[in-house]
Design an enzyme around this catalytic site. Structure first.
Site, short mmCIF file in Angstrom:
data_model
loop_
_atom_site.label_atom_id
_atom_site.label_comp_id
_atom_site.label_asym_id
_atom_site.label_seq_id
_atom_site.Cartn_x
_atom_site.Cartn_y
_atom_site.Cartn_z
N HIS A 123 0.98 -1.27 0.10
CA HIS A 123 0.03 -0.05 0.09
C HIS A 123 1.09 1.17 0.04
CE1 HIS A 123 -2.81 2.68 1.90
NE2 HIS A 123 -3.68 2.08 1.70
N ASP A 201 3.01 -4.16 8.12
CA ASP A 201 2.10 -3.30 7.57
C ASP A 201 0.81 -4.27 8.11
OD1 ASP A 201 -0.29 -2.34 6.88
OD2 ASP A 201 0.43 -1.44 5.07
N GLN A 204 -4.26 -4.84 7.18
CA GLN A 204 -5.56 -5.99 6.73
C GLN A 204 -5.26 -7.15 7.31
OE1 GLN A 204 -7.71 -5.28 4.67
NE2 GLN A 204 -7.14 -3.11 3.92
N LYS A 227 -10.70 -0.32 10.80
CA LYS A 227 -10.59 -1.47 10.13
C LYS A 227 -11.11 -2.80 10.75
CE LYS A 227 -7.31 -0.04 6.53
NZ LYS A 227 -7.81 0.49 5.34
N CYS A 366 -4.88 2.49 -3.53
CA CYS A 366 -3.80 3.10 -3.09
C CYS A 366 -2.59 1.98 -3.21
CB CYS A 366 -3.52 3.45 -1.56
SG CYS A 366 -4.55 4.72 -1.02
N1 PMP Z 1 -2.04 -0.54 4.83
C1 PMP Z 1 -2.75 -1.48 4.21
C2 PMP Z 1 -2.59 -2.68 3.57
C3 PMP Z 1 -4.30 -0.87 4.15
O1 PMP Z 1 -5.10 -1.56 3.40
C4 PMP Z 1 -4.49 0.54 4.49
C5 PMP Z 1 -5.89 1.08 4.32
N2 PMP Z 1 -6.27 1.01 3.00
C6 PMP Z 1 -3.41 1.22 5.01
C7 PMP Z 1 -2.18 0.76 4.99
C8 PMP Z 1 -3.68 2.64 5.53
O2 PMP Z 1 -4.54 2.68 6.65
P1 PMP Z 1 -4.98 4.07 7.41
O3 PMP Z 1 -5.53 4.75 6.10
O4 PMP Z 1 -5.90 3.72 8.06
O5 PMP Z 1 -3.65 4.85 7.73
#
Ligand code: PMP
Length: 410
Positions: A123, A201, A204, A227, A366
């Site tokens: 991401h 990270d 998920q 999440k 993203c």
């Molecule tokens: N890493 C991953 C794998 C994600 O799916 C997301 C959320 N889409 C994020 C990071 C970023 O999370 P946040 O927007 O809550 O900071």
């Protein structure tokens, strides 16, 4: 473990009672953010109604209650992950947590010419901060390539470790696009043996799988409350105690100092060193409630439920004419499925589905470098959580068939 009953659980989620375009809402966008049970929404309100005050050093009743709620939430998170309380830093989310590690740890500990290793499935929030800190510090940034079915190329990973001796290996536990679950425990052991600090990270994975930081053997793990049934505006950085001791704060000001002079200051111990200013107190209190909810279900049961749903969805989607699925077979993935339909733009597909009361996401999610690698500018993504069931998958497939009839050329 006891199997989940999503139809029963749905009654706990007020938003899932509202129809969308006249149909029962089928919410398949939990990878972006999950819905919240009434208990969590009530905990948020209850904090403001009963205990609202600022935390730390307060000596009145409300301040003590607020501090107990906030620090109690920290202990709740620590227990959920098998960590120590003082290894849990509250942040605004995964993004802020990863930025804190990139700047606060790597930015101060690495030397020009050092290598940071990420993967092609990251991401942007586990890629862009590393790009920035690498550009500032003169570090090299390299990425582990993927196999044809969207898993990490283990041979390439071993070779990159041996050839470049990265100081940092930063990777997603589970891809938010491919659904791939990376074997983090094995990869972390290999990376740490090669001398790297391992940053995971978990945005998920922590919401969907049992995660124990000691068993994973990682140095840092970042994730977001929103999440996993919790409120927005709150995230967690787990850091191994030694690593947190080595890390510099990103934000400075009130609440994170030990001693302040006019010209210089010293820092409080972790985790408070990294929590300058008034933290998201009500959110933390409500998040503890979300963790209780998940713990009652059991994370093994949550994971088993999603595995079952993904297997079902995979089989059904495979039979849709012109549909391409991305990522590995169900045995290597979690509850996220990305796909395209020949002749139908993902955004149009999402729009037709919305008209049917089915919420999915369309775009690059993203992950632009990953989409470039897949050779598409956008995909459609359905993602599952505890309140989804096979009926939801059937509604998704029905909607896709309808979009094909309406939109697919020829
Ligand atoms: N890493 C991953 C794998 C994600 O799916 C997301 C959320 N889409 C994020 C990071 C970023 O999370 P946040 O927007 O809550 O900071």
């Amino acid at each position: 473990t006891r199997a989940l009953d999503p139809a029963v659980l749905r009654r706990d989620f007020p938003i899932l009672q509202r129809p969308v375009h006249g149909r029962r809402l089928v919410y398949l966008d939990s990878a972006a953010t999950s819905q919240k049970p009434a208990a969590v929404i009530e905990a948020l309100a209850a904090f403001y109604q009963r205990s609202n005050a600022n935390v730390h050093r307060g000596i009145h009743t409300l301040a003590e209650e607020a501090t107990a709620a906030y620090e109690g939430a920290r202990a709740r998170v620590a227990a959920f992950l098998g960590a120590r309380d003082d290894e849990i830093v509250f942040t605004r989310g995964t993004t802020e947590a990863l930025n804190l590690v990139a700047w606060g740890w790597a930015g101060h500990r690495l030397r020009p010419g050092d290598t940071i290793l990420v993967t092609l499935m990251e991401h942007h929030s586990n890629l862009v901060p590393w790009q920035q800190v690498a550009a500032r510090g003169g570090f090299h940034l390299r990425a582990v390539p993927l196999t044809a079915d969207g898993r990490l190329d283990r041979d390439a990973f071993s070779r990159l470790l041996a050839d470049h001796r990265p100081r940092v290996v930063a990777l997603a536990h589970m891809s938010n696009v491919l659904g791939t679950i990376n074997p983090v425990a094995e990869l972390a052991r290999q990376a740490r043996e090669a001398g790297a600090v391992v940053v995971v990270d978990g945005a998920q994975s922590v919401p969907h799988l049992p995660v124990d930081v000691r068993r994973l053997g990682v140095d840092f793990l970042a994730f977001s409350a929103h999440k996993m049934l919790g409120p927005t505006g709150l995230g967690v950085l787990y850091g191994r105690r030694e690593r947190l001791e080595e890390m510099e704060p990103l934000l400075t000001g009130g609440g994170m100092i030990r001693h302040v002079e006019l010209q210089r200051s010293t820092w409080a111990d972790p985790p408070h060193r990294f929590e300058a200013g008034t933290p998201p107190i009500a959110e933390a209190a409500a998040f503890a409630c979300a963790l209780d909810y998940l713990a009652r279900l059991g994370m093994d049961a949550v994971a088993a439920h999603e595995r079952d749903l993904v297997r079902y969805a995979w089989e059904r989607l495979r039979q849709v004419k012109g549909l391409t699925l991305y990522g590995p077979e169900p045995e290597h993935r979690g509850g996220v499925i990305s796909f395209t339909v020949a002749g139908v733009h993902p955004h149009d597909l999402a729009q037709v589905l919305d008209g049917e009361g089915v919420a999915i996401r369309a775009g690059h999610h993203c992950t632009q470098p990953l989409h470039r690698h897949l050779g598409v500018v956008a995909t459609a993504r359905a993602s599952f959580y505890v309140y989804n069931d096979r009926d939801d998958v059937d509604r998704l497939v029905e909607g896709i068939e309808r979009a094909r009839r309406l939109l697919a050329d020829a």
